[in-house]
Design an enzyme around this catalytic site. Structure first.
Site, PDB file in Angstrom:
ATOM      1  N   ASP A  13       0.862  -1.170   0.000  1.00  0.00           N
ATOM      2  CA  ASP A  13       0.000   0.000   0.000  1.00  0.00           C
ATOM      3  C   ASP A  13       0.911   1.236   0.000  1.00  0.00           C
ATOM      4  O   ASP A  13       2.097   1.151   0.353  1.00  0.00           O
ATOM      5  CB  ASP A  13      -0.881  -0.042   1.248  1.00  0.00           C
ATOM      6  CG  ASP A  13      -1.696   1.213   1.442  1.00  0.00           C
ATOM      7  OD1 ASP A  13      -2.362   1.636   0.480  1.00  0.00           O
ATOM      8  OD2 ASP A  13      -1.653   1.781   2.544  1.00  0.00           O
ATOM      9  N   ASP A  15      -0.103   5.107   0.948  1.00  0.00           N
ATOM     10  CA  ASP A  15      -0.306   6.030   2.073  1.00  0.00           C
ATOM     11  C   ASP A  15      -0.409   5.256   3.386  1.00  0.00           C
ATOM     12  O   ASP A  15      -1.283   4.405   3.549  1.00  0.00           O
ATOM     13  CB  ASP A  15      -1.584   6.839   1.857  1.00  0.00           C
ATOM     14  CG  ASP A  15      -1.536   7.694   0.606  1.00  0.00           C
ATOM     15  OD1 ASP A  15      -0.951   8.780   0.659  1.00  0.00           O
ATOM     16  OD2 ASP A  15      -2.074   7.247  -0.427  1.00  0.00           O
TER      17      ASP A  15
END
Length: 223
Positions: A13, A15
């Protein structure tokens, strides 16, 4: 789960996992509040919602959801603010640089799978030192976003790896749900914006407290 071996590819991922983008996201929200003559929301209250993007931050700052009439105008204005200053204070989390260097050393491919729209991802990724990613899958790259497995499966395809041979690393429930649905080994992290209080958050296969811990784990595994 079967005995762990060193994976041919690890997906991350963006953020809250690779990048600490909360300062710029919160800054965009605070500027929006100032533009409307409203007091700014404290950073500590906004930060936990950074992984949820506009929806989470507008909810925290204004108490509104996408079902409210005022929401869409706020979303557009917030994203305009964010676009204007997308990488002013955003950085990689401590230890991420070393982790990515270790992946290169161990010949492990890596890529990014995020729900962030491509117009933001393409602006942010090169400015924070992630241009060497083997692939970048944004929230609008495939017809579905996480927690649907489609973005993760597409990332594996682009890396030339079978999906169930990959690991997926994230700081949010939907990351673990997406990874599980794609048949990947799921790794939750103790940094970022998710809730790290449970020993194995969201029933992930693995939980690591820091990027350095993940680096060390990978070094102990054989192919």
């Amino acid at each position: 789960m079967t005995t762990l071996t060193r994976p041919p590819a690890i997906l991350f991922d963006l953020d809250g996992t690779l990048a600490d983008s909360a300062p710029d996201l919160a800054g965009a929200m605070n500027r929006l509040q100032l533009q409307r003559g409203l007091p700014q929301t404290d950073y500590a209250l906004l930060r936990p919602h950074a992984s949820a993007g506009a929806r989470g931050l507008i909810g925290a700052a204004f108490g509104l959801t996408p079902h409210d009439d005022e929401y869409e105008a706020l979303r557009v204005a917030f994203l305009d603010n964010y676009t204007a200053e997308i990488a002013v204070r955003s950085t990689l989390f401590e230890g991420i640089g070393g982790l990515l260097a270790a992946l290169h050393e161990h010949d492990i491919a890596w890529g990014i799978v995020t729900n962030k729209a491509a117009r933001f991802t393409e602006a942010l990724v090169p400015q924070i030192g992630l241009s060497m990613a083997g692939c970048v899958i944004s929230g609008d790259t495939t017809p579905h976003a996480k927690p649907h497995p489609a973005p993760l499966i597409e990332a594996a395809r682009r890396l030339g790896v079978v999906a169930d041979q990959c690991w997926y690393v994230g700081d949010d429930l939907r990351d673990i749900e997406a990874g599980r649905a794609a048949g990947m080994v799921t790794v939750s992290v103790g940094w970022g914006y998710g809730d790290p209080s449970h020993p194995t958050p969201w029933n992930a296969d693995l939980h690591v407290a820091s990027p350095t811990d993940l680096t060390r784990l990978i070094a102990t595994l054989s192919r």
